[in-house]
Scaffold this active site. Structure first.
Site, short mmCIF file in Angstrom:
data_model
loop_
_atom_site.label_atom_id
_atom_site.label_comp_id
_atom_site.label_asym_id
_atom_site.label_seq_id
_atom_site.Cartn_x
_atom_site.Cartn_y
_atom_site.Cartn_z
CD GLU A 169 -46.65 2.01 14.99
OE1 GLU A 169 -45.70 2.34 14.23
OE2 GLU A 169 -47.50 1.18 14.68
CB CYS A 191 -44.75 0.35 11.17
SG CYS A 191 -45.29 -0.82 12.42
#
Length: 512
Positions: free
Chosen positions: A258, A292
Site C-alpha cells: 500500500e 496516503c
C-alpha cells in the site's frame, strides 16, 4: 533517562513498563514540540532471527485452531482497544502530531476491522466446482499462509497494523510487526494491548503469535529476504515499494503493498462548489497533508477554476495551524525537519515550473518553530500551500508528503481523466459533479485508474469493508475489507472420487 511525563502516563495506562522506553538507542520524539518522549530498545539481527523462528512455530500451532475460535482472540483485542481508545489516541497525537479527532478516528478504525474480522472468522468459504469426470467432486479450500510481516509507516502508526493483523490472525497466521522508527511508542502500546487480549484468550494462542521488531530499514530488508516469512505487507512510499518487492519476489514470496497516492479530485462544471471546497480543504490540508489518501491535485474545469481557487484560498487562509491537541486546529506539525525541507524544495520547484504559490511558510506555534535556534526548533509547522500550475509538470507528478495542493485547469472530461491518470501513483480519487454521465464515466473502466474512486466525497479516508490499496502499477493487492482476506491464505483445489472408476488414457490397462 527520564521518560516524558505525558508519554509515561499514557504508556503506563496502556500496559507498557517504563523500562521499555528507557536507556534504549532509538529516541522517540514528539513533532508537537520536538521533545524526546523516551528511548526504545531496538531489535538486534540475532533477536530478529529468533523472532522469525518463534513466529513460524507459533503459526504451526495457530493454524490448527478452528477459525471461529481464532476470531474470539480478535474480539478480545477489540475489547481492549475500546477500553483504552482515549489513551491510545492521545499517544498517537503525541507521537505523530495528529489532531485529537484524527487520533480517535484511527483507533476506531482498529476496532472496526476487528469487528469485521470476527465475522469473517466464520466465512472463510471456498467453492464447490463442477467436475467433468463422473463420480467426482471438486472443491477449493483456503488454508493459513504462514508468517505475515507487517511493515508500517509513521502516518498511520496503529491502524495499518490492525488492518493486516486482524485478518492475518483469523486466517490462522502469526504476525511480525516492524513499525516506523518514528513511531515506536504507539507500537509498544498496541503490542501490550494485544498481550492482554492473548492472556484472556488462554493457552490456545501461542506466546509468539504477534511480535514487535523495532529498527530501521535494514530490519525490513531482513524480513523481505527471509523465506520463513510467507507474506510481507508493507505500507510507505513508492520508493520503498520498489525496494521491497524485488527482494521478496527473488525468493518467490508474496507481497502486499500500500504505497503513495498523489490523489486527485476532478471538479466538474456542475459541481456543488460548497461541497467540493469542504472536501478538498479537509483532504488536502488535514493531518498536515501526511495521509496516503491526502488530496494532492485538483483538476478544475476552466469554467469553475477561478471561483474554486478563490474559495480554496479563503478556506486555506482561515485554517488554524497549531498544537494538534487544541480545539479548532486542523493542521498540526509535520513529522520532522526532513518533511519541512522536502516541502520547501517542492514549492521552489513548482515556482520554477511556472506555479503561483500561496502559503507554505514555516509557522511558529507556542514558542516552537520560530527558526531562531535553541529549544523548540525541532518542531516543524507549516502553513498549508495552494499552488496554481500552468500544466501538470514534473513536480505535480511527484508526491510530496506535506500540505501542498496543486490546482490545474481542464476543458473536457476526457482531458481531465487523462491528466488524472498520467501519474505513477494511484491510490484514491474523486470527482465532484451533479452530472450522472460524468460520475459514471469517472468510475467506469475508462475512468479513474485508482483503487478508490469516489463521487461527491473527497479522497481521504476509507471505510472498513471496502478493500484498501490497489495501486495501479505496483501489483500491491488489497488489504482490510472485502475479500482481502485471501491475501493472507493459500488456496488448494481438492478432487474427491466417490465412484469405483479411475479414468485413464484410452487403451491403457494394467493388472492390480
Amino acid at each position: 533517562m527520564t521518560v516524558h511525563a505525558g508519554a509515561l502516563e499514557l504508556l503506563t495506562a496502556l500496559g507498557v513498563p517504563a523500562a521499555a522506553v528507557q536507556h534504549g538507542t532509538l529516541a522517540a520524539r514528539s513533532p508537537i514540540d520536538g521533545a524526546t518522549l523516551g528511548r526504545v530498545h531496538m531489535s538486534t539481527p540475532a533477536g530478529a532471527d529468533a523472532a522469525i523462528a518463534a513466529a513460524h512455530a507459533a503459526f504451526v500451532a495457530w493454524r490448527d485452531v478452528p477459525a471461529p475460535r481464532r476470531g474470539e482472540l480478535v474480539r478480545l483485542l477489540a475489547e481492549e482497544l475500546r477500553a483504552h481508545k482515549a489513551e491510545l489516541a492521545a499517544l498517537v497525537t503525541l507521537e505523530v502530531g495528529k489532531i485529537t479527532s484524527e487520533g480517535l478516528g484511527e483507533v476506531q478504525e482498529m476496532i472496526d476491522i476487528c469487528d469485521f474480522a470476527v465475522g469473517l472468522a466464520r466465512q472463510l468459504h471456498g467453492l464447490t466446482i463442477a467436475s467433468e469426470r463422473p463420480g467426482h467432486r471438486m472443491m477449493e479450500q483456503w488454508h493459513p499462509l504462514g508468517v505475515v510481516a507487517v511493515v508500517t509507516a509513521f502516518n498511520f502508526p496503529v491502524a495499518v497494523w490492525s488492518w493486516n493483523a486482524a485478518l492475518a490472525l483469523v486466517c490462522g497466521n502469526s504476525v511480525l510487526w516492524k513499525p516506523s522508527e518514528k513511531t515506536p511508542l504507539t507500537a509498544l502500546a498496541v503490542q501490550a494491548l494485544f498481550e492482554r487480549a492473548r492472556a484472556r484468550f488462554g493457552a490456545d494462542a501461542p506466546a509468539a503469535l504477534s511480535q514487535l521488531l523495532i529498527g530501521h530499514a535494514d530490519l525490513g530488508a531482513r524480513l523481505a529476504d527471509d523465506a520463513r516469512v510467507a507474506l510481507v505487507s508493507a505500507t510507505g512510499s513508492t520508493r520503498m515499494g520498489r525496494a521491497v518487492a524485488p527482494r521478496v519476489a527473488a525468493r518467490f514470496g508474496r507481497c502486499l503493498l500500500e504505497l503513495g497516492g498523489n490523489n486527485a479530485i476532478v471538479v466538474a462544471p456542475s459541481a456543488d462548489l460548497d461541497l467540493a471546497v469542504r472536501g478538498i480543504a479537509f483532504g488536502a490540508w488535514g493531518t498536515a497533508g501526511q495521509r496516503c489518501t491526502t488530496t494532492r491535485r485538483v483538476l478544475a474545469q476552466e469554467g469553475v477554476h477561478d471561483e474554486l481557487v478563490a474559495r480554496l484560498e479563503r478556506a486555506r487562509a482561515s485554517l488554524r495551524v497549531g498544537d494538534p491537541r487544541a480545539d479548532g486546529v486542523l493542521v498540526g506539525p509535520l513529522i520532522d525537519r526532513a518533511a519541512f525541507d522536502a516541502m520547501q524544495r517542492a514549492l521552489d520547484t513548482a515556482r520554477a515550473q511556472g506555479g503561483q504559490v500561496r502559503g507554505g511558510e514555516r509557522v511558529a506555534v507556542g514558542g516552537h518553530g520560530a527558526g531562531h535556534g535553541g529549544d523548540g526548533t525541532d518542531a516543524w509547522y507549516a502553513a498549508p500551500a495552494l499552488v496554481t500550475m500552468p500544466a501538470q509538470t514534473e513536480i505535480v507528478c511527484r508526491e510530496t508528503f506535506a500540505p501542498i495542493l496543486y490546482v490545474l485547469k481542464y476543458r473536457t472530461l476526457a482531458e481531465a481523466i487523462a491528466l488524472h491518470n498520467a501519474v505513477p501513483q494511484g491510490l484514491s480519487s474523486a470527482i465532484f459533479t451533479n452530472d450522472l454521465r460524468e460520475a459514471e464515466a469517472f468510475v467506469a473502466a475508462g475512468g479513474s485508474d485508482c483503487g478508490i474512486a469516489n463521487v461527491n466525497i473527497g479522497t481521504s479516508g476509507a471505510e472498513i469493508g471496502g478493500a484498501f490499496g490497489g495501486e495501479k502499477d505496483t501489483g500491491g493487492g488489497r488489504e482490510s475489507g472485502s475479500d482481502a482476506w485471501k491475501n493472507y491464505m493459500r488456496r488448494a483445489t481438492n478432487t474427491v472420487n466417490y465412484s469405483r472408476a479411475l479414468p485413464l488414457a484410452q487403451g491403457v490397462r494394467f493388472d492390480i
